[in-house]
Design a protein around this motif. Structure first.
Motif, PDB file in Angstrom:
ATOM      1  N   ILE A 122      50.963  28.497  45.614  1.00 41.43           N
ATOM      2  CA  ILE A 122      49.979  29.496  45.190  1.00 41.43           C
ATOM      3  C   ILE A 122      50.644  30.579  44.351  1.00 41.43           C
ATOM      4  O   ILE A 122      50.132  30.973  43.295  1.00 41.43           O
ATOM      5  CB  ILE A 122      49.264  30.118  46.411  1.00 41.43           C
ATOM      6  N   ARG A 123      51.799  31.074  44.797  1.00 39.18           N
ATOM      7  CA  ARG A 123      52.501  32.117  44.040  1.00 39.18           C
ATOM      8  C   ARG A 123      52.899  31.620  42.651  1.00 39.18           C
ATOM      9  O   ARG A 123      52.754  32.353  41.657  1.00 39.18           O
ATOM     10  CB  ARG A 123      53.750  32.575  44.811  1.00 39.18           C
ATOM     11  N   SER A 124      53.366  30.388  42.553  1.00 36.96           N
ATOM     12  CA  SER A 124      53.766  29.847  41.242  1.00 36.96           C
ATOM     13  C   SER A 124      52.572  29.681  40.325  1.00 36.96           C
ATOM     14  O   SER A 124      52.662  29.933  39.118  1.00 36.96           O
ATOM     15  CB  SER A 124      54.501  28.517  41.416  1.00 36.96           C
TER      16      SER A 124
ATOM     17  N   ASN B 280      42.169  25.965  41.455  1.00 38.04           N
ATOM     18  CA  ASN B 280      42.930  26.732  40.458  1.00 38.04           C
ATOM     19  C   ASN B 280      42.346  28.111  40.205  1.00 38.04           C
ATOM     20  O   ASN B 280      43.084  29.084  39.992  1.00 38.04           O
ATOM     21  CB  ASN B 280      42.974  25.964  39.141  1.00 38.04           C
ATOM     22  N   SER B 281      41.020  28.200  40.220  1.00 35.93           N
ATOM     23  CA  SER B 281      40.358  29.469  39.911  1.00 35.93           C
ATOM     24  C   SER B 281      40.796  30.597  40.831  1.00 35.93           C
ATOM     25  O   SER B 281      40.835  31.760  40.426  1.00 35.93           O
ATOM     26  CB  SER B 281      38.839  29.298  39.985  1.00 35.93           C
ATOM     27  N   PHE B 282      41.133  30.274  42.077  1.00 34.55           N
ATOM     28  CA  PHE B 282      41.574  31.306  43.026  1.00 34.55           C
ATOM     29  C   PHE B 282      42.820  32.015  42.508  1.00 34.55           C
ATOM     30  O   PHE B 282      42.924  33.248  42.574  1.00 34.55           O
ATOM     31  CB  PHE B 282      41.852  30.676  44.384  1.00 34.55           C
ATOM     32  N   THR B 283      43.773  31.253  41.977  1.00 35.73           N
ATOM     33  CA  THR B 283      45.016  31.844  41.498  1.00 35.73           C
ATOM     34  C   THR B 283      44.834  32.518  40.138  1.00 35.73           C
ATOM     35  O   THR B 283      45.499  33.509  39.844  1.00 35.73           O
ATOM     36  CB  THR B 283      46.122  30.780  41.413  1.00 35.73           C
ATOM     37  N   ALA B 284      43.928  31.991  39.325  1.00 40.21           N
ATOM     38  CA  ALA B 284      43.668  32.626  38.027  1.00 40.21           C
ATOM     39  C   ALA B 284      42.910  33.933  38.193  1.00 40.21           C
ATOM     40  O   ALA B 284      43.176  34.920  37.486  1.00 40.21           O
ATOM     41  CB  ALA B 284      42.872  31.679  37.126  1.00 40.21           C
ATOM     42  N   ASN B 285      41.991  33.967  39.149  1.00 36.54           N
ATOM     43  CA  ASN B 285      41.155  35.159  39.344  1.00 36.54           C
ATOM     44  C   ASN B 285      41.958  36.392  39.727  1.00 36.54           C
ATOM     45  O   ASN B 285      41.516  37.522  39.487  1.00 36.54           O
ATOM     46  CB  ASN B 285      40.094  34.895  40.412  1.00 36.54           C
ATOM     47  N   LYS B 286      43.122  36.208  40.297  1.00 40.30           N
ATOM     48  CA  LYS B 286      43.941  37.355  40.685  1.00 40.30           C
ATOM     49  C   LYS B 286      44.264  38.225  39.476  1.00 40.30           C
ATOM     50  O   LYS B 286      44.320  39.456  39.575  1.00 40.30           O
ATOM     51  CB  LYS B 286      45.237  36.887  41.349  1.00 40.30           C
ATOM     52  N   THR B 287      44.473  37.599  38.320  1.00 43.95           N
ATOM     53  CA  THR B 287      44.743  38.337  37.082  1.00 43.95           C
ATOM     54  C   THR B 287      43.483  38.518  36.253  1.00 43.95           C
ATOM     55  O   THR B 287      43.282  39.547  35.617  1.00 43.95           O
ATOM     56  CB  THR B 287      45.796  37.596  36.224  1.00 43.95           C
ATOM     57  N   LEU B 288      42.617  37.514  36.293  1.00 46.55           N
ATOM     58  CA  LEU B 288      41.473  37.459  35.387  1.00 46.55           C
ATOM     59  C   LEU B 288      40.329  38.398  35.766  1.00 46.55           C
ATOM     60  O   LEU B 288      39.685  38.993  34.900  1.00 46.55           O
ATOM     61  CB  LEU B 288      40.954  36.021  35.334  1.00 46.55           C
ATOM     62  N   VAL B 289      40.072  38.536  37.055  1.00 44.63           N
ATOM     63  CA  VAL B 289      38.896  39.282  37.522  1.00 44.63           C
ATOM     64  C   VAL B 289      39.289  40.682  37.997  1.00 44.63           C
ATOM     65  O   VAL B 289      40.113  40.835  38.897  1.00 44.63           O
ATOM     66  CB  VAL B 289      38.189  38.535  38.669  1.00 44.63           C
ATOM     67  N   LYS B 290      38.685  41.687  37.382  1.00 51.35           N
ATOM     68  CA  LYS B 290      38.932  43.060  37.790  1.00 51.35           C
ATOM     69  C   LYS B 290      38.107  43.376  39.041  1.00 51.35           C
ATOM     70  O   LYS B 290      36.990  42.917  39.204  1.00 51.35           O
ATOM     71  CB  LYS B 290      38.563  44.035  36.677  1.00 51.35           C
ATOM     72  N   ASN B 291      38.687  44.170  39.922  1.00 55.39           N
ATOM     73  CA  ASN B 291      37.987  44.647  41.122  1.00 55.39           C
ATOM     74  C   ASN B 291      37.482  43.505  42.008  1.00 55.39           C
ATOM     75  O   ASN B 291      36.316  43.469  42.404  1.00 55.39           O
ATOM     76  CB  ASN B 291      36.809  45.545  40.722  1.00 55.39           C
ATOM     77  N   LEU B 292      38.363  42.554  42.321  1.00 56.26           N
ATOM     78  CA  LEU B 292      37.996  41.516  43.279  1.00 56.26           C
ATOM     79  C   LEU B 292      37.607  42.168  44.608  1.00 56.26           C
ATOM     80  O   LEU B 292      38.232  43.142  45.031  1.00 56.26           O
ATOM     81  CB  LEU B 292      39.176  40.572  43.505  1.00 56.26           C
ATOM     82  N   PRO B 293      36.592  41.644  45.290  1.00 58.39           N
ATOM     83  CA  PRO B 293      36.172  42.245  46.559  1.00 58.39           C
ATOM     84  C   PRO B 293      37.121  41.933  47.710  1.00 58.39           C
ATOM     85  O   PRO B 293      36.916  42.404  48.831  1.00 58.39           O
ATOM     86  CB  PRO B 293      34.798  41.609  46.796  1.00 58.39           C
ATOM     87  N   TYR B 294      38.128  41.133  47.456  1.00 60.15           N
ATOM     88  CA  TYR B 294      39.120  40.796  48.468  1.00 60.15           C
ATOM     89  C   TYR B 294      40.506  40.897  47.853  1.00 60.15           C
ATOM     90  O   TYR B 294      40.675  40.850  46.634  1.00 60.15           O
ATOM     91  CB  TYR B 294      38.902  39.370  49.009  1.00 60.15           C
TER      92      TYR B 294
END
Length: 323
Positions: A304-306, A96-110
């Motif tokens: 993943i998109r949902s 789950n963290s992968f999909t949350a991190n898209k919004t949650l984490v600024k400046n992801l390295p990927y």
């Protein structure tokens, strides 16, 4: 002069080297395959990966090596996969963290969409909302009444900031119109221990790990975070039945570096589905309270998109950050 000739010669040599080419599906795999798990050993994601990986090794005819690479809310492990050579020998397990991190984490390295591609969804552990017996809470209505009576005094635990348990707790507060204090822990184990001890009021937890504590009376189940009654807990009412239609769970799936060939991705998807249907996995999943989630590459991509959209709504509505 000699230095210039050396540099020109080196440049010429590099220019004549063959460009990297994707591995051919008919020749793959010819050596061990690595799966990066961005969590510590022993958790559900690690266990599911090793179980499925063992079956994959049989169908692939090569060893499947599971490498744990935790840190930064799974970002370190996922980034390792995103930057790996896309030759079909490095994959990564996500949750789950992968999909949350898209919004949650600024400046992801990927870039989750550009640098990685879905392979297969594997398993899912349903969540149960629990409390300690001393709280006196028996139902979701009890929780809402207590929270409204004493705003800001009740608390909910989670596996950590930005985890599914955290975001589901935030969503529950939004649905019920209540205020509870979020208490993050470094993993489900420490959070459960404090929940049993009464240091926190409630928690969303994985049914496989929590069912024993509920059966022994150390914890009270307020409801399953499923829309329909769970096959693993048919006697436990859902939160939806009690007026909070939300789903909360922990899932696991496989990703590959973005340029991994279609043929290899499709082949591995088929092998994962075969692994999920194997007697060993079916038995272990059933005994462990894990739902098998076999399906196509395209279905996993849509899933993943949902999940990304769901978590983005929760994070923005609750103004959650991990800074």
């Amino acid at each position: 002069m000699q230095r210039r000739q050396f540099i020109q010669s080196a440049i010429g040599t590099i220019a004549t080297l063959p460009a990297w080419q994707p591995a051919r599906a008919d020749a793959w795999p010819s050596r061990p395959v690595r799966i990066i798990v961005p969590f510590t050993p022993g958790g559900t994601t690690d266990v599911v990966t090793r179980l499925v990986g063992n079956e994959l090794g049989k169908s692939l005819g090569q060893s499947v090596i599971v490498e744990n690479k935790p840190g930064a809310g799974t970002v370190i492990g996922v980034d390792t996969v995103a930057k790996a050579v896309p030759d079909g020998y490095t994959f990564g397990t996500i949750a789950n963290s992968f999909t949350a991190n898209k919004t949650l984490v600024k400046n992801l390295p990927y870039d989750s969409a550009m640098d990685l591609r879905p392979v297969a969804l594997m398993g899912l552990s349903e969540h149960v909302l629990t409390t300690h017996p001393a709280s006196g809470l028996k139902t979701l209505a009890d929780l809402k009444k207590a929270a409204l009576t004493k705003p800001g005094t009740l608390s909910y635990a989670s596996f950590g900031n930005g985890t599914s348990a955290h975001l589901s707790g935030a969503l529950l507060c939004q649905i019920l119109g209540i205020d509870m204090v979020h208490v993050p822990y470094k993993g489900q184990g420490p959070a459960m221990a404090d929940l049993i001890g009464g240091q926190v009021t409630v928690m969303f937890g994985n049914w496989p790990e929590f069912r024993g504590q509920i059966a022994s009376g150390k914890l009270t189940a307020l409801g399953m975070a499923t829309l329909q009654r769970s096959q693993f807990a048919p006697d436990v009412p859902t939160l939806a039945e009690q007026g909070a239609a939300l789903e909360s769970n922990s899932w696991q799936g496989l990703l590959a570096p973005a340029r991994t060939s279609d043929a290899i991705v499709q082949r591995l998807n088929q092998d994962v589905n075969r692994a999920l249907a194997s007697a060993a996995v079916v038995k272990t999943f059933h005994e462990g309270g894990i739902v098998s989630k076999a399906g196509s590459v395209e279905q996993f991509a849509a899933f993943i998109r949902s999940e990304e959209e769901k978590y983005a709504r929760i994070i923005r509505a609750a103004n959650i950050s991990v800074g």
